[in-house]
Design an enzyme around this catalytic site. Structure first.
Site, PDB file in Angstrom:
ATOM      1  N   TYR A 134       0.913  -1.136  -0.080  1.00  0.00           N
ATOM      2  CA  TYR A 134       0.131  -0.178   0.007  1.00  0.00           C
ATOM      3  C   TYR A 134       0.644   1.097   0.105  1.00  0.00           C
ATOM      4  O   TYR A 134       0.373   2.455  -0.071  1.00  0.00           O
ATOM      5  CB  TYR A 134      -0.938   0.006   1.129  1.00  0.00           C
ATOM      6  N   LYS A 181       3.757 -14.195   6.013  1.00  0.00           N
ATOM      7  CA  LYS A 181       4.213 -15.260   4.880  1.00  0.00           C
ATOM      8  C   LYS A 181       5.633 -15.505   4.808  1.00  0.00           C
ATOM      9  O   LYS A 181       6.164 -15.115   3.817  1.00  0.00           O
ATOM     10  CB  LYS A 181       3.481 -14.785   3.331  1.00  0.00           C
ATOM     11  N   ASP A 214      -1.392 -18.178   5.130  1.00  0.00           N
ATOM     12  CA  ASP A 214      -2.405 -18.880   4.399  1.00  0.00           C
ATOM     13  C   ASP A 214      -3.218 -20.125   5.351  1.00  0.00           C
ATOM     14  O   ASP A 214      -4.413 -20.361   5.367  1.00  0.00           O
ATOM     15  CB  ASP A 214      -1.848 -19.768   3.217  1.00  0.00           C
ATOM     16  N   ASP A 238      -5.685  -7.052   5.212  1.00  0.00           N
ATOM     17  CA  ASP A 238      -6.915  -6.430   4.232  1.00  0.00           C
ATOM     18  C   ASP A 238      -7.760  -7.711   4.072  1.00  0.00           C
ATOM     19  O   ASP A 238      -8.899  -7.643   4.108  1.00  0.00           O
ATOM     20  CB  ASP A 238      -6.219  -5.716   3.169  1.00  0.00           C
ATOM     21  N   ASP A 242     -11.342  -9.053   6.305  1.00  0.00           N
ATOM     22  CA  ASP A 242     -12.797  -9.266   5.352  1.00  0.00           C
ATOM     23  C   ASP A 242     -13.321 -10.751   5.519  1.00  0.00           C
ATOM     24  O   ASP A 242     -14.249 -10.900   5.812  1.00  0.00           O
ATOM     25  CB  ASP A 242     -12.728  -8.878   3.866  1.00  0.00           C
TER      26      ASP A 242
END
Ligand code: NAD
Length: 487
Positions: A134, A181, A214, A238, A242
């Site tokens: 971002y 990750k 993940d 992000d 959600d």
């Protein structure tokens, strides 16, 4: 008990925003007023109208001034109209006020039926809000290959991990899961893993856990009740926040907070829902829950609990709900729902377990240019990124010839991270974007600028290069990753 005297009103910037923003803001303000919230609203504008006036951030200076002076804002959804503004007003606001922590509570709501109802989901996602992809640093490297820079700073990791711990302690939670990750992105995601572990271990009341992100997504669906506080880099946070909102009723009922050292902004997660704007169909629950977070932020804990419980009782009883959450055909208007919530002020939900909230002990981060001191810094090589349609073997051979007699030797050539020279795998798919890794034959004097300039000149005589990256070692540790197939 509220930590401020009830007579002391707190000024809050109210940005209604676009679409259903005006309705959900008015609904929220009506409930807060009825609950006796000691808040004085300062109305301010941002969003589509500001963009249309040519304000590139989507937020006029007067609005920025109001947020700066109040330090607290409640915000409705903001639109970036097509054809206006390069960046979203939401992202700009987070950056302008360095609101580095995005807090997304994920709590089962009474009366909101989901496939997970009854599981007791109650955790919080803490998302780093200003770094990572971002930063918005993107370049077309060749006409057909694009690149985004994933920037992660150590201090950025430190402060978001500290915030996750402070939040866990404020909400009486015991575990912080650092989800990264790091198995693939060892330098960037690996930084949050390392720093996160270090930070959480500083707090004896908290347990540290690392989870590959993940698997974290998988675990959130399989066994969401195991989580307490999850902290993540911006992009992962992000997506997973959600996903997490979906577990407890979706974006329409999801609140959020954006926290920085000096400014905090509270907003619903949903957008401006233009299809239903102005029709009194909007559900104000998400903004109301955001306002509850805001009340806690300003120390008005009792009022926050009063509003929250009125909302819970309303949802639990299932009477007078807006169409998006009511039984089919039973939906009422935004205002009938608000009336019902107001009528329920003072009642307490027995179904929602009580949680003891305390102020979040956020540590202010001194301004200045943050930098980590190292005792030893070595420049060991250079990656040169090249646009070429040559066959990889021929490209490698020509680069070897180009640097003959220089201070460098060619170690490898790769395309999209897979080695294609000196050895290539038969299945590797190649595009016109190559990385040539040159190592210094002998360490350079000082910064190596003259040697690198000579290298670029030699490569540039035969090939189009677009990007150069130094290969450095800091205190003996490689500051770069190896390629697939690199020894
Ligand atoms: P949206 O959240 O506005 O709408 C998605 C769906 O959910 C629609 O069916 C909508 O009617 C429904 N919905 C959303 N909020 C609701 C509510 N409170 N009550 C009842 N139904 C509700 O998402 P979108 O359509 O992708 O975005 C519309 C605009 O909002 C876009 O311009 C987008 O950029 C902007 N947006 C802003 C924010 C923000 O300001 N934080 C967030 C997301 C989207």
């Amino acid at each position: 008990m509220d930590s401020l005297p009830v007579s002391q009103k707190v000024k809050v910037t109210a940005i209604a925003g676009d679409g259903i923003g005006a309705e959900v803001m008015r609904a929220t303000q009506q409930v807060l007023a009825a609950a006796g919230a000691q808040v004085e609203w300062e109305d301010a504008m941002a969003g589509a109208e500001a963009f249309r006036k040519g304000i590139v951030t989507g937020t006029p200076q007067e609005t920025l001034d109001s947020i700066e002076s109040c330090g607290v804002a409640l915000k409705g959804p903001l639109e970036t109209p097509v054809g206006f503004g390069e960046k979203s007003a939401n992202v700009s606001l987070r950056k302008i006020f360095e609101m580095y922590g995005n807090i997304r509570p994920v709590r089962e709501l009474p009366g909101i039926r989901t496939p997970f109802s009854g599981r007791g989901i109650d955790f919080t996602v803490v998302r780093e809000n200003v770094e990572d992809l971002y930063a918005g640093i993107e370049h077309m490297q060749t006409p057909g290959v694009s690149q985004a820079v994933k920037l992660i700073s150590e201090v950025g990791c430190e402060r978001i991990a500290e915030l996750a711990c402070a939040l866990a302690l404020a909400e009486g939670r015991g575990k912080v899961t650092v989800a990264t990750k790091a198995n693939i992105l060892k330098q960037t995601e690996g930084m949050l893993k390392t720093v996160g572990e270090r930070v959480v271990k500083r707090h004896p009341a908290l347990t540290h856990e690392h989870m590959i992100v993940d698997n974290c997504a998988h675990q959130m669906v399989i066994r969401p009740e195991q989580f307490d506080v999850c902290v993540m880099t911006n992009m992962n946070g992000d997506i997973l926040s959600d996903l997490a909102a979906g577990l407890v009723g979706g974006l329409g009922v999801a609140p959020s907070a954006n926290l920085g050292d000096t400014v905090a902004m509270f907003e619903a997660v949903h957008g401006s829902a233009p299809q239903i704007a102005g029709k009194a169909l909007a559900n104000p629950t998400a903004l109301l829950l955001s306002a509850v977070m805001m009340l806690r932020h300003i120390g008005h804990f009792a009022t926050a609990a009063k509003v929250e419980h009125a909302l819970y009782v309303t949802l639990e009883e299932g009477r007078d709900l807006t169409g998006d959450i009511a039984a089919p055909g039973d939906g009422v208007s935004t205002w009938a729902y608000v009336e019902r919530v107001i009528a329920n002020l003072g009642r307490t939900s027995a179904r929602v377990p009580a949680r003891e909230y305390r102020p979040i002990a956020m540590r202010p981060w001194p301004r200045g240019t943050w930098s980590r001191a190292v005792a030893k810094r070595e420049l060991v090589g250079v990656d040169v990124f090249i646009e070429s349609t040559a066959e990889p073997q021929a490209l490698g051979d020509s680069l070897v010839a180009a640097v003959a007699g220089s201070r460098f030797s060619l170690k490898l050539v790769s395309s999209r991270g897979a080695q294609v020279w000196p050895v290539a795998q038969p299945h590797t798919f190649v595009v016109d974007h190559f990385r040539a890794r040159f190592m210094f034959i002998a360490p350079p004097a000082a910064e190596g600028s003259a040697e690198i300039a000579d290298l670029i000149a030699r490569v540039g005589r035969e090939h189009r290069w677009m990007h150069v990256e130094k290969l450095q070692r800091f205190d003996g540790a490689d500051g770069f990753t190896k390629d697939q197939g690199e020894g």
